[in-house]
Design a protein around this motif. Sequence first.
Motif, PDB file in Angstrom:
ATOM      1  N   GLY A 254       0.832  -1.199   0.000  1.00 18.77           N
ATOM      2  CA  GLY A 254       0.000   0.000   0.000  1.00 18.77           C
ATOM      3  C   GLY A 254       0.858   1.237   0.000  1.00 18.77           C
ATOM      4  N   VAL A 255       0.325   2.237   0.671  1.00 16.25           N
ATOM      5  CA  VAL A 255       0.970   3.548   0.637  1.00 16.25           C
ATOM      6  C   VAL A 255       2.178   3.611   1.591  1.00 16.25           C
ATOM      7  N   GLY A 256       2.407   2.533   2.339  1.00 15.36           N
ATOM      8  CA  GLY A 256       3.603   2.470   3.178  1.00 15.36           C
ATOM      9  C   GLY A 256       3.313   2.742   4.633  1.00 15.36           C
ATOM     10  N   PHE A 257       4.379   2.656   5.438  1.00 13.41           N
ATOM     11  CA  PHE A 257       4.182   2.810   6.883  1.00 13.41           C
ATOM     12  C   PHE A 257       4.298   4.261   7.318  1.00 13.41           C
ATOM     13  N   GLY A 258       3.508   4.581   8.346  1.00 13.77           N
ATOM     14  CA  GLY A 258       3.588   5.892   8.992  1.00 13.77           C
ATOM     15  C   GLY A 258       3.534   5.669  10.484  1.00 13.77           C
ATOM     16  N   GLY A 259       3.153   6.709  11.213  1.00  9.77           N
ATOM     17  CA  GLY A 259       2.983   6.563  12.652  1.00  9.77           C
ATOM     18  C   GLY A 259       4.144   7.108  13.446  1.00  9.77           C
ATOM     19  N   SER A 260       4.021   6.949  14.758  1.00  7.78           N
ATOM     20  CA  SER A 260       4.987   7.580  15.666  1.00  7.78           C
ATOM     21  C   SER A 260       6.230   6.729  15.842  1.00  7.78           C
ATOM     22  N   CYS A 261       6.268   5.514  15.266  1.00  8.34           N
ATOM     23  CA  CYS A 261       7.411   4.632  15.563  1.00  8.34           C
ATOM     24  C   CYS A 261       8.254   4.241  14.356  1.00  8.34           C
ATOM     25  N   PHE A 262       7.678   3.543  13.372  1.00  7.21           N
ATOM     26  CA  PHE A 262       8.506   3.003  12.284  1.00  7.21           C
ATOM     27  C   PHE A 262       9.356   4.075  11.587  1.00  7.21           C
ATOM     28  N   PRO A 263       8.758   5.216  11.187  1.00  9.24           N
ATOM     29  CA  PRO A 263       9.590   6.190  10.468  1.00  9.24           C
ATOM     30  C   PRO A 263      10.768   6.676  11.318  1.00  9.24           C
ATOM     31  N   LYS A 264      10.514   6.978  12.588  1.00  6.33           N
ATOM     32  CA  LYS A 264      11.618   7.521  13.390  1.00  6.33           C
ATOM     33  C   LYS A 264      12.570   6.416  13.851  1.00  6.33           C
ATOM     34  N   ASP A 265      12.061   5.227  14.120  1.00 12.00           N
ATOM     35  CA  ASP A 265      12.943   4.168  14.643  1.00 12.00           C
ATOM     36  C   ASP A 265      13.853   3.594  13.557  1.00 12.00           C
ATOM     37  N   THR A 266      13.365   3.533  12.314  1.00  9.72           N
ATOM     38  CA  THR A 266      14.242   3.065  11.223  1.00  9.72           C
ATOM     39  C   THR A 266      15.395   4.066  11.023  1.00  9.72           C
ATOM     40  N   LYS A 267      15.062   5.353  11.085  1.00  7.46           N
ATOM     41  CA  LYS A 267      16.119   6.379  10.924  1.00  7.46           C
ATOM     42  C   LYS A 267      17.087   6.333  12.103  1.00  7.46           C
ATOM     43  N   ALA A 268      16.529   6.176  13.315  1.00  4.70           N
ATOM     44  CA  ALA A 268      17.396   6.158  14.508  1.00  4.70           C
ATOM     45  C   ALA A 268      18.342   4.960  14.460  1.00  4.70           C
ATOM     46  N   LEU A 269      17.857   3.822  13.962  1.00  6.66           N
ATOM     47  CA  LEU A 269      18.718   2.638  13.898  1.00  6.66           C
ATOM     48  C   LEU A 269      19.858   2.861  12.896  1.00  6.66           C
ATOM     49  N   MET A 270      19.539   3.519  11.785  1.00  6.44           N
ATOM     50  CA  MET A 270      20.600   3.869  10.823  1.00  6.44           C
ATOM     51  C   MET A 270      21.654   4.737  11.484  1.00  6.44           C
ATOM     52  N   ARG A 271      21.188   5.690  12.285  1.00  5.32           N
ATOM     53  CA  ARG A 271      22.123   6.603  12.966  1.00  5.32           C
ATOM     54  C   ARG A 271      22.935   5.865  14.020  1.00  5.32           C
ATOM     55  N   ILE A 272      22.320   4.876  14.689  1.00  7.05           N
ATOM     56  CA  ILE A 272      23.073   4.088  15.679  1.00  7.05           C
ATOM     57  C   ILE A 272      24.216   3.379  14.944  1.00  7.05           C
ATOM     58  N   ALA A 273      23.913   2.815  13.774  1.00  7.18           N
ATOM     59  CA  ALA A 273      24.954   2.147  12.989  1.00  7.18           C
ATOM     60  C   ALA A 273      26.033   3.157  12.601  1.00  7.18           C
ATOM     61  N   GLU A 274      25.596   4.307  12.080  1.00 12.23           N
ATOM     62  CA  GLU A 274      26.569   5.313  11.608  1.00 12.23           C
ATOM     63  C   GLU A 274      27.466   5.815  12.734  1.00 12.23           C
ATOM     64  N   THR A 275      26.859   6.092  13.897  1.00 10.51           N
ATOM     65  CA  THR A 275      27.693   6.635  14.985  1.00 10.51           C
ATOM     66  C   THR A 275      28.648   5.561  15.518  1.00 10.51           C
ATOM     67  N   ASN A 276      28.418   4.308  15.155  1.00 12.96           N
ATOM     68  CA  ASN A 276      29.350   3.244  15.521  1.00 12.96           C
ATOM     69  C   ASN A 276      30.247   2.852  14.343  1.00 12.96           C
ATOM     70  N   GLY A 277      30.297   3.738  13.340  1.00 10.16           N
ATOM     71  CA  GLY A 277      31.227   3.559  12.226  1.00 10.16           C
ATOM     72  C   GLY A 277      30.763   2.548  11.184  1.00 10.16           C
ATOM     73  N   MET A 278      29.459   2.245  11.185  1.00 11.40           N
ATOM     74  CA  MET A 278      28.965   1.241  10.227  1.00 11.40           C
ATOM     75  C   MET A 278      27.949   1.850   9.277  1.00 11.40           C
ATOM     76  N   ARG A 279      27.710   1.160   8.167  1.00 13.79           N
ATOM     77  CA  ARG A 279      26.640   1.559   7.257  1.00 13.79           C
ATOM     78  C   ARG A 279      25.536   0.522   7.361  1.00 13.79           C
ATOM     79  N   PHE A 280      24.319   0.919   7.016  1.00 13.54           N
ATOM     80  CA  PHE A 280      23.196  -0.027   7.077  1.00 13.54           C
ATOM     81  C   PHE A 280      22.378   0.196   5.802  1.00 13.54           C
ATOM     82  N   PRO A 281      22.940  -0.204   4.619  1.00 14.09           N
ATOM     83  CA  PRO A 281      22.270   0.119   3.353  1.00 14.09           C
ATOM     84  C   PRO A 281      20.867  -0.474   3.243  1.00 14.09           C
ATOM     85  N   LEU A 282      20.647  -1.616   3.892  1.00 16.32           N
ATOM     86  CA  LEU A 282      19.318  -2.236   3.835  1.00 16.32           C
ATOM     87  C   LEU A 282      18.269  -1.288   4.448  1.00 16.32           C
ATOM     88  N   MET A 283      18.609  -0.711   5.602  1.00 19.84           N
ATOM     89  CA  MET A 283      17.652   0.182   6.273  1.00 19.84           C
ATOM     90  C   MET A 283      17.429   1.444   5.446  1.00 19.84           C
TER      91      MET A 283
END
Length: 445
Positions: A254-283
């Motif tokens: 469908g039109v994809g996910f929204g809400g108070s969690c998925f959009p911000k938590d996917t981005k935050a997880l990418m940032r957790i990877a980045e701040t630990n020197g990693m990339r997360f291309p899948l996310m």
Amino acid sequence: MKRIAVIGTGYVGLVTGTIFAHTGNRVVCCDVDARKIDQLQAGHMPIFEPGLSDIVETSVREERLSFSTDLTAAIQEADILYIAVGTPMSAKGDADMTYINRVAMTIAEAINSPKIVVIKSTVPVGTGHRVGQLIREHRAAPHEVAMVSNPEFLREGTAVKDALAMERAVIGTSSEVAYKEIASLHETLAKTIMRTSIESAEMIKYASNAFLATKISFINDIASICEATGADVSDIARGMGLDPRIGHQFLKAGVGFGGSCFPKDTKALMRIAETNGMRFPLMNAVIETNERMRRSIVDKVNNAANGLQGKTVAVFGLAFKPDTNDMRDAPALDIIPALREHGATVKAYDPIAIPEAREVLGSRASYHTSLYEAAKGADVILVLTEWKDILQADYHRLYALMNHPAVLVDGRNCLPDMAYSAGFDIRQVGRNYEPHTLAKAASSG
Ligand SMILES: NC(=O)c1ccc[n+]([C@@H]2O[C@H](COP(=O)([O-])OP(=O)(O)OC[C@H]3O[C@@H](n4cnc5c(N)ncnc54)[C@H](O)[C@@H]3O)[C@@H](O)[C@H]2O)c1
Ligand SMILES: O=c1ccn([C@@H]2O[C@H](COP(=O)(O)OP(=O)(O)O[C@H]3O[C@H](CO)[C@@H](O)[C@H](O)[C@H]3O)[C@@H](O)[C@H]2O)c(=O)[nH]1
């Protein structure tokens, strides 16, 4: 009976506090938002959540649940402190720790006895330890602080059901005493109680949300390939889901996910990877696909209507999912302004989220509490949320109220059979609508 203070009375704080009160504990839910606490003290719910108001009312009447703006008193009178404040997305995409840090300082200043401090909010790995240190460094008196991570997995719209019958309670702590206390709170609530380190508990929360979001973006990418090749994504999802290793859930295109969690938590997880020197291309791809779905539904409407200049679009459903009035990161927030940029007038329908939608969308749409009012004189209906009354609407009547040819763009692949025979030019996500094939599929079950 345990004495619990829940700090932060938003969605999660209110549900958590209410459930613990309902299971026999004495709970005070506190918040810095005096308006919210006034409202709760007056018996009004600040959120729409099926089944919540009844148990709040009973727990308040039986004096197990109360609401307060006096954080110091609430902290001092409790043995267990649940932190449930917001962790919104910062400008860089990380989880913003402002509210968590503020609560840590409030606890430090108020501490008057040993406390178990439980972080319920979704927080980056390492936060539990950092908050423990912050409290110990600034505490007004040298009382013990045992830190616990106990992430929340409820879904909006089914929060009460989810919280009363949790698939799992994850309890991350190095304290034996704290583990026993928090595990006993969950004995009647959770099918499985799992003990981990604080770090692992914090990570389980992000990994769970990111995985569910990945399933959604995966099926949405498959949907795009289906559109190009003539396959039907609903059949693909069903066929995949029959394999128990895959499962049926979270494969609705469908039109994809929204809400108070998925959009911000996917981005935050990418940032957790980045701040630990990693990339997360899948996310990164998961997030990009989700953003593309919002743009592509606007293209679909535009193409089906042969351009939107001077046309009217009736948008059915504003909240990010049914059974909630939460507009946080709802697809409608991007899609309605984009429709306007194409020159369309927007008539918006939602059964309960109109006040919240009006606050963020303002005059970009007119607002209607009747589907039929919204459809009157429209050229296109665009379904963005699969509310029950949208699934049960009289599509022949809707068709008759519209300008013709009338277009129906189904952003959730949720139309009832009746819609297919009403005369609309129908567009869905990942399905090339052919009345023949669909009728045959329906009759063969
Ligand atoms: N909403 C959900 O469905 C859901 C589900 C699981 C986990 N979570 C996580 O739980 C956390 C809370 O989410 P939410 O949706 O309930 O947030 P929310 O924004 O609805 O509520 C947060 C509340 O905290 C209050 N607050 C802020 N600072 C405070 C302070 N210093 N002291 C006391 N209160 C304070 C705010 O006034 C607000 O009422 C987030 O980390 C979120 O990611 C949310
Ligand atoms: O197959 C699916 C399933 C969901 N969605 C969309 O995904 C979003 C999130 O849906 P859902 O997960 O049902 O709602 P939330 O209340 O956001 O709950 C998620 O986020 C919470 C906050 O972290 C977690 O606690 C929950 O476990 C997790 O499911 C919504 O926009 C849905 O429309 C789809 O597009 N397709």
